[in-house]
Motif scaffolding. Structure first.
Motif, mmCIF file in Angstrom:
data_model
loop_
_atom_site.group_PDB
_atom_site.id
_atom_site.type_symbol
_atom_site.label_atom_id
_atom_site.label_comp_id
_atom_site.label_asym_id
_atom_site.label_seq_id
_atom_site.Cartn_x
_atom_site.Cartn_y
_atom_site.Cartn_z
ATOM 1 N N PRO A 1 0.796 -1.230 0.000
ATOM 2 C CA PRO A 1 0.000 0.000 0.000
ATOM 3 C C PRO A 1 0.825 1.274 0.000
ATOM 4 N N PHE A 2 2.128 1.167 0.285
ATOM 5 C CA PHE A 2 2.988 2.343 0.354
ATOM 6 C C PHE A 2 3.969 2.413 -0.815
ATOM 7 N N GLY A 3 3.599 1.779 -1.919
ATOM 8 C CA GLY A 3 4.357 1.963 -3.147
ATOM 9 C C GLY A 3 5.522 1.033 -3.354
ATOM 10 N N ILE A 4 5.580 -0.090 -2.631
ATOM 11 C CA ILE A 4 6.651 -1.064 -2.809
ATOM 12 C C ILE A 4 6.090 -2.279 -3.547
ATOM 13 N N LEU A 5 6.746 -2.689 -4.605
ATOM 14 C CA LEU A 5 6.371 -3.907 -5.315
ATOM 15 C C LEU A 5 7.066 -5.077 -4.625
ATOM 16 N N CYS A 6 6.290 -6.002 -4.092
ATOM 17 C CA CYS A 6 6.851 -7.125 -3.330
ATOM 18 C C CYS A 6 6.755 -8.417 -4.129
ATOM 19 N N ILE A 7 7.857 -9.120 -4.208
ATOM 20 C CA ILE A 7 7.913 -10.384 -4.935
ATOM 21 C C ILE A 7 8.406 -11.463 -3.975
ATOM 22 N N VAL A 8 7.614 -12.523 -3.829
ATOM 23 C CA VAL A 8 7.957 -13.605 -2.899
ATOM 24 C C VAL A 8 8.107 -14.892 -3.704
ATOM 25 N N PRO A 9 9.341 -15.329 -3.953
ATOM 26 C CA PRO A 9 9.553 -16.562 -4.726
ATOM 27 C C PRO A 9 9.537 -17.798 -3.836
ATOM 28 N N ASP A 10 9.146 -18.911 -4.417
ATOM 29 C CA ASP A 10 9.316 -20.207 -3.781
ATOM 30 C C ASP A 10 10.682 -20.764 -4.133
ATOM 31 N N TYR A 11 11.133 -21.713 -3.370
ATOM 32 C CA TYR A 11 12.309 -22.497 -3.739
ATOM 33 C C TYR A 11 12.078 -23.921 -3.236
ATOM 34 N N ARG A 12 12.674 -24.866 -3.907
ATOM 35 C CA ARG A 12 12.493 -26.254 -3.515
ATOM 36 C C ARG A 12 13.125 -26.521 -2.149
ATOM 37 N N ASN A 13 12.468 -27.345 -1.356
ATOM 38 C CA ASN A 13 12.939 -27.684 -0.021
ATOM 39 C C ASN A 13 13.601 -29.053 0.001
ATOM 40 N N PHE A 14 14.270 -29.332 1.104
ATOM 41 C CA PHE A 14 14.781 -30.671 1.373
ATOM 42 C C PHE A 14 13.597 -31.551 1.792
ATOM 43 N N PRO A 15 13.473 -32.795 1.349
ATOM 44 C CA PRO A 15 14.514 -33.613 0.709
ATOM 45 C C PRO A 15 14.486 -33.614 -0.820
ATOM 46 N N ARG A 16 13.633 -32.785 -1.426
ATOM 47 C CA ARG A 16 13.605 -32.777 -2.886
ATOM 48 C C ARG A 16 14.945 -32.345 -3.453
ATOM 49 N N VAL A 17 15.575 -31.363 -2.831
ATOM 50 C CA VAL A 17 16.917 -30.932 -3.218
ATOM 51 C C VAL A 17 17.706 -30.641 -1.957
ATOM 52 N N ASN A 18 19.024 -30.555 -2.086
ATOM 53 C CA ASN A 18 19.831 -30.078 -0.974
ATOM 54 C C ASN A 18 20.057 -28.577 -1.138
ATOM 55 N N ILE A 19 20.969 -28.032 -0.359
ATOM 56 C CA ILE A 19 21.147 -26.578 -0.334
ATOM 57 C C ILE A 19 21.556 -26.022 -1.696
ATOM 58 N N GLU A 20 22.294 -26.788 -2.476
ATOM 59 C CA GLU A 20 22.713 -26.291 -3.788
ATOM 60 C C GLU A 20 21.511 -26.013 -4.688
ATOM 61 N N GLY A 21 20.517 -26.903 -4.656
ATOM 62 C CA GLY A 21 19.314 -26.678 -5.438
ATOM 63 C C GLY A 21 18.537 -25.463 -4.964
ATOM 64 N N MET A 22 18.489 -25.250 -3.641
ATOM 65 C CA MET A 22 17.796 -24.077 -3.102
ATOM 66 C C MET A 22 18.479 -22.787 -3.541
ATOM 67 N N VAL A 23 19.800 -22.777 -3.474
ATOM 68 C CA VAL A 23 20.553 -21.589 -3.882
ATOM 69 C C VAL A 23 20.318 -21.286 -5.354
ATOM 70 N N ARG A 24 20.323 -22.304 -6.184
ATOM 71 C CA ARG A 24 20.112 -22.078 -7.616
ATOM 72 C C ARG A 24 18.679 -21.620 -7.893
ATOM 73 N N ASP A 25 17.702 -22.106 -7.129
ATOM 74 C CA ASP A 25 16.327 -21.642 -7.303
ATOM 75 C C ASP A 25 16.201 -20.161 -6.970
ATOM 76 N N VAL A 26 16.785 -19.749 -5.849
ATOM 77 C CA VAL A 26 16.714 -18.346 -5.449
ATOM 78 C C VAL A 26 17.463 -17.466 -6.438
ATOM 79 N N ASP A 27 18.626 -17.930 -6.877
ATOM 80 C CA ASP A 27 19.397 -17.177 -7.863
ATOM 81 C C ASP A 27 18.603 -16.994 -9.155
#
Length: 401
Positions: free
Chosen positions: A75-101
């Protein structure tokens, strides 16, 4: 396109940039809040953007956890974007980092189609989301420093003659072996395209956090599986945990920076030399003093490292707040201290001015004109209490974090 309490929400598929579209139930989606939400000062200009990375112990994170922050900022003029990323055990931390990237790259490529300004993007993360965001930011800086040093080494090799040329080439090969475990991220945006990074309740040093995580239910074997270890307690696991710790990656970045300066020799004046802090976006560390999931000592240790590396950092410590107070209990009872602080940091870093926070964009790292921002008014209907305090306290008692 849906409407959440007068904040218009849209959902997009990150993988469309790769020429394919995932099923609706996949984790490669992100929610966009405020694309069509008009405010008095944003009808004719592109909006600053907040990318919010939710927490969830790397196992139960979900993008809807960012709704409270988005409904407070949109409401105060900020565009907010909330992405998902895959969780464990579907991927380990490397997959999460690549999803966020990949999500950040999507924002840089497409946010202006939704009314956002790609030159005024701030990354915000909480808990595991802040950890992953910290890894992405530090890895992007490390990638840039490695690429720049190799470019300069190649230039030196071309200019050198005889044995000196062989020496430089050997150094390049040695360095590639040193960093063979840190493969570059696939994105093309620069870390300085992010105007800032707000790290909230973040476990930045996984080595010191191991016993704490174990105490809270993440056994050693689960931790090893998430972060790519061998599943036992051998010494190599510590290298794995350092590999995915923002704290240790920052140290690696500084080591790489020092080696980059050594290539300049004595012929470059101090005024012309690249400063370490100029490679990073701006930092803000936010933490609750009563946080038992990620102790306040973790934040203080990371803040101390940033100071030692001469990286200016805004610090906000909330007295008596727990791990999830900033994103859950406090806004549920109508306390938007955290959302106000995020809003003011965004205004400060993106060159906006507000009567609540008359900051000036001193470093001008985001080369845009300033404009009058919407005032963050705590009396706005979207900022009222959602739940009676007695129920919030009852929920706090049951909250495992």
């Amino acid at each position: 396109c849906t409407n959440v309490n007068n904040v218009v929400t849209m959902r997009e598929n990150v993988c469309k940039v790769e020429g394919r579209k995932d099923p609706f139930f996949s984790r490669h989606y992100l929610d966009i809040y405020g694309s069509r939400t008009t405010t008095p000062t944003t009808t004719a200009t592109k909006k600053p953007v907040v990318i919010f990375l939710t927490g969830g112990a790397w196992i139960i994170g979900y993008r809807m956890w960012g709704t409270l922050l988005a409904r407070a900022l949109a409401p105060f003029g900020i565009l907010c974007i909330v992405p998902d990323y895959r969780n464990f055990p579907r991927v380990n931390i490397e997959g999460m980092v690549r999803d966020v990237d990949a999500s950040i790259q999507w924002v840089m490529d497409h946010v202006e189609e939704y009314g956002g300004d790609r030159r005024r993007v701030v990354l915000v993360g909480q808990s595991a989301g802040a950890h992953i965001g910290g890894v992405v930011v530090a890895r992007k800086v490390l990638d840039w420093l490695r690429c720049e040093r190799r470019r300069r080494m190649e230039c030196n090799r071309m200019d050198a003659k005889g044995s000196a040329a062989v020496l430089v080439d050997d150094n390049m090969e040695n360095e590639s072996r040193v960093f063979e475990m840190m493969s570059p991220l696939r994105s093309t945006y620069s870390p300085r395209q992010l105007c800032g990074f707000i790290s909230t309740s973040s476990p930045d040093n996984l080595v010191t956090m191991r016993p704490v995580l174990h105490h809270h239910g993440l056994s050693a074997s689960v931790q090893n599986s998430i972060f790519g270890g061998m599943g036992d307690d051998n010494d190599d696991d510590f290298d794995v945990f350092e590999k995915w710790s923002p704290y240790h990656i920052m140290i690696k970045c500084h080591t790489e920076y020092v080696k980059l300066l050594e290539l300049d020799g004595d012929g470059t004046s101090s005024d012309d030399r690249l400063r370490f802090k100029d490679v990073f976006p701006r930092f803000c560390v936010i933490h609750g003093t009563a946080d038992k999931t990620v102790p306040i000592s973790e934040a203080k240790e990371f803040i101390s490292l940033l100071a030692k590396l001469q990286i200016p950092t805004d610090v906000k410590l909330y007295d008596g707040w727990t791990h999830t107070d900033p994103i859950l209990e406090a806004p549920m009872r109508g306390d938007h201290t955290y959302h106000r602080d995020v809003y003011e940091m965004v205004c400060k870093w993106t060159g906006e001015t507000t009567s609540l926070s008359p900051h000036v964009n001193e470093k001008k790292n985001c080369k845009v004109g300033q404009r009058e921002a919407d005032v963050f008014d705590g009396r706005h209907p979207m900022l009222q209490s959602i739940c009676p305090s007695v129920l919030v306290e009852a929920a706090r008692f049951c909250n495992p974090f």
